[in-house]
Design a protein around this motif. Sequence first.
Motif, mmCIF file in Angstrom:
data_model
loop_
_atom_site.group_PDB
_atom_site.id
_atom_site.type_symbol
_atom_site.label_atom_id
_atom_site.label_comp_id
_atom_site.label_asym_id
_atom_site.label_seq_id
_atom_site.Cartn_x
_atom_site.Cartn_y
_atom_site.Cartn_z
ATOM 1 N N LYS A 276 47.010 51.420 47.307
ATOM 2 C CA LYS A 276 46.335 51.522 46.001
ATOM 3 C C LYS A 276 47.202 50.934 44.903
ATOM 4 N N TRP A 277 46.565 50.133 44.078
ATOM 5 C CA TRP A 277 47.251 49.605 42.886
ATOM 6 C C TRP A 277 46.403 49.944 41.667
ATOM 7 N N THR A 278 47.027 50.480 40.630
ATOM 8 C CA THR A 278 46.330 50.757 39.375
ATOM 9 C C THR A 278 47.171 50.214 38.234
ATOM 10 N N ALA A 279 46.552 49.442 37.376
ATOM 11 C CA ALA A 279 47.291 48.875 36.247
ATOM 12 C C ALA A 279 47.631 49.958 35.242
ATOM 13 N N THR A 280 48.811 49.858 34.664
ATOM 14 C CA THR A 280 49.097 50.667 33.479
ATOM 15 C C THR A 280 48.399 49.964 32.309
ATOM 16 N N ARG A 281 48.328 50.619 31.171
ATOM 17 C CA ARG A 281 47.710 49.973 30.008
ATOM 18 C C ARG A 281 48.473 48.696 29.630
ATOM 19 N N THR A 282 49.792 48.767 29.713
ATOM 20 C CA THR A 282 50.587 47.581 29.379
ATOM 21 C C THR A 282 50.260 46.439 30.336
ATOM 22 N N GLU A 283 50.189 46.767 31.624
ATOM 23 C CA GLU A 283 49.840 45.727 32.599
ATOM 24 C C GLU A 283 48.446 45.186 32.344
ATOM 25 N N ALA A 284 47.520 46.089 32.017
ATOM 26 C CA ALA A 284 46.150 45.652 31.752
ATOM 27 C C ALA A 284 46.158 44.656 30.596
ATOM 28 N N ASN A 285 46.920 44.967 29.563
ATOM 29 C CA ASN A 285 46.908 44.100 28.393
ATOM 30 C C ASN A 285 47.627 42.783 28.634
ATOM 31 N N LEU A 286 48.578 42.790 29.565
ATOM 32 C CA LEU A 286 49.268 41.546 29.895
ATOM 33 C C LEU A 286 48.481 40.695 30.878
ATOM 34 N N THR A 287 47.659 41.337 31.728
ATOM 35 C CA THR A 287 47.069 40.563 32.824
ATOM 36 C C THR A 287 45.539 40.480 32.813
ATOM 37 N N ASP A 288 44.844 41.410 32.182
ATOM 38 C CA ASP A 288 43.393 41.233 32.058
ATOM 39 C C ASP A 288 43.200 39.941 31.270
ATOM 40 N N THR A 289 42.250 39.125 31.687
ATOM 41 C CA THR A 289 42.075 37.872 30.943
ATOM 42 C C THR A 289 41.760 38.176 29.493
ATOM 43 N N HIS A 290 42.348 37.393 28.614
ATOM 44 C CA HIS A 290 42.079 37.528 27.184
ATOM 45 C C HIS A 290 40.853 36.685 26.820
ATOM 46 N N GLY A 291 40.445 36.797 25.551
ATOM 47 C CA GLY A 291 39.259 36.045 25.130
ATOM 48 C C GLY A 291 39.480 35.262 23.849
ATOM 49 N N ARG A 292 38.523 34.327 23.576
ATOM 50 C CA ARG A 292 38.519 33.503 22.353
ATOM 51 C C ARG A 292 39.762 32.587 22.304
#
Lengths: 785, 162
Positions: A276-292
């Motif tokens: 199981k892998w779960t992103a931390t919020r920091t990881e989410a913000n670094l790796t979830d694709t950004h927009g605009r």
Amino acid sequence: MARVFGSSIKRREDPSLITGAGQYTDDLKLPNMAYAAIVRSPHAHARIRSIDTSKATALDGVTAVFTGEDIKKSGTPGVVPVGWLLPDMKIPPHPVLASETVRYVGDAVAVVLAEDRYRAQDAVDLVEVDYDPLAVVTNPAKTVEEGAPQLHAEAANNIAFDWELGDKTKTDEAFPKAAHVLKVNIRNNRLIPQAIEPRAALASYDDSKGQLTVWMTSQNPHIHRLLMSLASLGLPEHKIRVIAPEVGGGFGSKIHHYPDEVIACWCSMQLHRPVKWTATRTEANLTDTHGRDHVTEAEMALDENGRILGLRVKTYANMGAYLSTFGPLVPTYLHGTLLSGEYDIPAIYCNVIGTFTNTTPVDTVRGAGRPEATFIIERLMDLAAEELGLDPVEIRRRNFISPDAFPYQTQVALQYDSGNYGPALDRALEMVNYKNLRAEQERRRGEGGKLLGVGLSTYIEACGLAPSAVVGSLGAQAGQWESGEVRVHPTGTVTVYTGSSAHGQGHHTTFAQIVADRLGIDADNVEVIHGDTDQVPFGWGTYGSRSAAVGGSAIAVSADKVIEKGRQIAAHLLEASEEDVVFEEGKFFVRGAPDKSQTLNDIALQAHLAHNLPPGVEPGLSATSFYDPANFTFPFGTHIAVLEVDPETGEVKLLRYVAVDDVGNVINPMIVDGQIHGGIAHGIAQALWEEAIYDGNGQLLTGELLDYAVPKPHMLVSFELDRTVTPCPHNPLGVKGVGETGTIASPAAVVNAVVDALKSYGIKHLDMPLTPEKIWRAIHQSGRS
Amino acid sequence: MTHISVEVNGKTYERDVDPRLLLVHFLREELELTGTNIGCETSLCGACTIHMDGKTVKSCTQLAVQADGSSITTIEGLSTDGKLHPLQEAFWEKHGLQCGYCTPGMIMAACGLLEDNPDPSEQQIRHGLKGNLCRCTGYHNIVKAVQYAAELMRAGNPEGGK
Ligand code: FES
Ligand code: FES
């Protein structure tokens, strides 16, 4: 009886979610499960000299540490592909674990597996990576300049693609003869999606069967299965099962095929145990694709009466460090094609240069390309109104596509199937009491103090991407149809299987309404299944406001097929000819003789018993459809923001937000309104608060919720909604998309309102987000403060 | 390892825990009460909100050992005898949730809010829920739901604000 289609029935999703019984990915546990944590680059651009995993491996409770070299040795492809190809596009490889070069802060370099998540995190800190830092570039326009650091050998000058749409010559010719030319430079701010549930995956590889099961935070399990098989893992597609359990919001971020989920799967295959892998919020913000993240120069030519003659747009679109799954689609076919807005524009030309930078990959965030386009055109409309001394309402009316001009062919590829823009505008003006507002504004200007601003956005959206052959010709490596199966059980209850995959949209409820309405049965007798590749036929998932229009239509067509088969059987049982048998409110009967009828339940039983079926008719009562839409759908409307700006502090206070949307027929008004609310909030947030900021070294300064301003309840107001109804002419439900309208319309409405408030300072444009500091500075630099 | 005894949703649990274990992980992983969600682990999103000794707290910013001897209610313990709490009822009725991820925390926070103020204005609700983020609803229907719950509770729900 009130029709179930069109009524606000309560969501059947909710009982489990309000009691804490809903199961999201991170809630799931399997016996003997290992926890994965990913080692990420702290540098935005660097060569990896070496990776020393020995200390981490030696830590008690650590099962294994893997690097990119290990993936290479395993013979697994270990890359994530791009799903939309543009002509001459440069496609650098994107390994799931970098082994030579890291290209953004957060790029994955190693993975640790441990017995619990704390141990895994401890071990991450013990992995020693020796980096040789390289020069960094983050700005999408500056990255093409001479001397900029180069990200990929494949892409000279960091250019991924140089794309154009429209007639350049015709557009260029419109400008010299124009009475007025308006120009605006726009930096469309970079956004982080911020679904409250971080991404996660639980992968379980069963060696004995060669079967991989992955529970993951996905908006489209079949796309993930396809790309896992085709590009990342090399496992046969039928040996992979992807399940999206409850998914805690997506907003475009859970469409894409990311390295992390692949890493979890690969680790499970190596260790022969669940991972199981779960992103931390920091990881989410670094790796979830950004927009605009666009840098745009836009010009509009108008005649002396305020009629638009031409529109010219040049945009540098940040792709980030690698091309994400649908990254290239967003600034091109989701952006350039929307530049005609609600207006009859005789010449448009758009040039988009997609560039690589040392930032997180950029892809869809709610709205995706269409908010950027709407912002350009709606800002220019206001600038033009100001220049010509017209009211912003008047200039829009003068340029609206007239209601009798549909279907309307724009200069940027789309053919609008239907529309009637005046009534939505009228209604919105009436709701805000526009005349009074303007009078009040005048009065206040004389008085000093807080300034009142009123901003309009008369927007259009193109959603429910279609048809598949067309999107294929434009570069899609995907189809854009949807599957829907309606299976009637012997007792007459129904299970619906849909390729759409909701993550908050309420499909269990809405899709049951569609079927109940068509089959004339109680919605409680319809169950909807989605989000599991082993249960539902192949489908493309939920994004781009496509689920009702495409997924819902597939289900409607299947329900109709069920009725047609039912009619054959009923005619046989009623000893009548098929043409004479009608179906109303769940009953088949001979026209004019409703007393002698066969209910759907009767027919379902007979279809399954098969004791007395008409010749040539197969037993069973179910139908599957693969619905390929004939065109996009085109929601439209008028949004008006009313706000106050404090010239002393630069603070903006939202007073009212009115939205009149036309999303066609409405299946569940309560759910539709909810979608609009969420979209508006997201767009207002882009206008006023949200921005992902990188420093000169490529460090994300807004990587935490502390620095990245997702709106809190007190920052927003209650929204005032109404609608007009222009049904979509080409799908069986007459519905259009609704999930993104708010995000598309609202940034322009809010910014137009702020600029309107600041009129007396001669301020023509401000880039989002309109923070108090930015406004305060603009006021002070205006020389009129 | 440290020995703790905690009452959660009316049941007492005795466990030996790692002193650094966060309360939210204790609830989710030790007790398998996964209704309490994690959105940030840094006290900013409110998804992990629970009640501890009658106070609304974010369980990601408490250690399990700090909960020793305390009495905790999570979303799983909010309904009684199979009957939904008025806030649960109201969130359902007013479409106060979409993906549902923020919802347990939002409901627990709203519960604390209504205990302090049984008849809050819209602004009081918005300010009272400042510590909880929702990305789906734009808060519009969350406000409506809390108002409706307050009505239900004032109309004589026997549980009052509990
Ligand atoms: S998880 Fe506790 S506040 Fe976000
Ligand atoms: S309902 Fe999705 S975050 Fe609130």
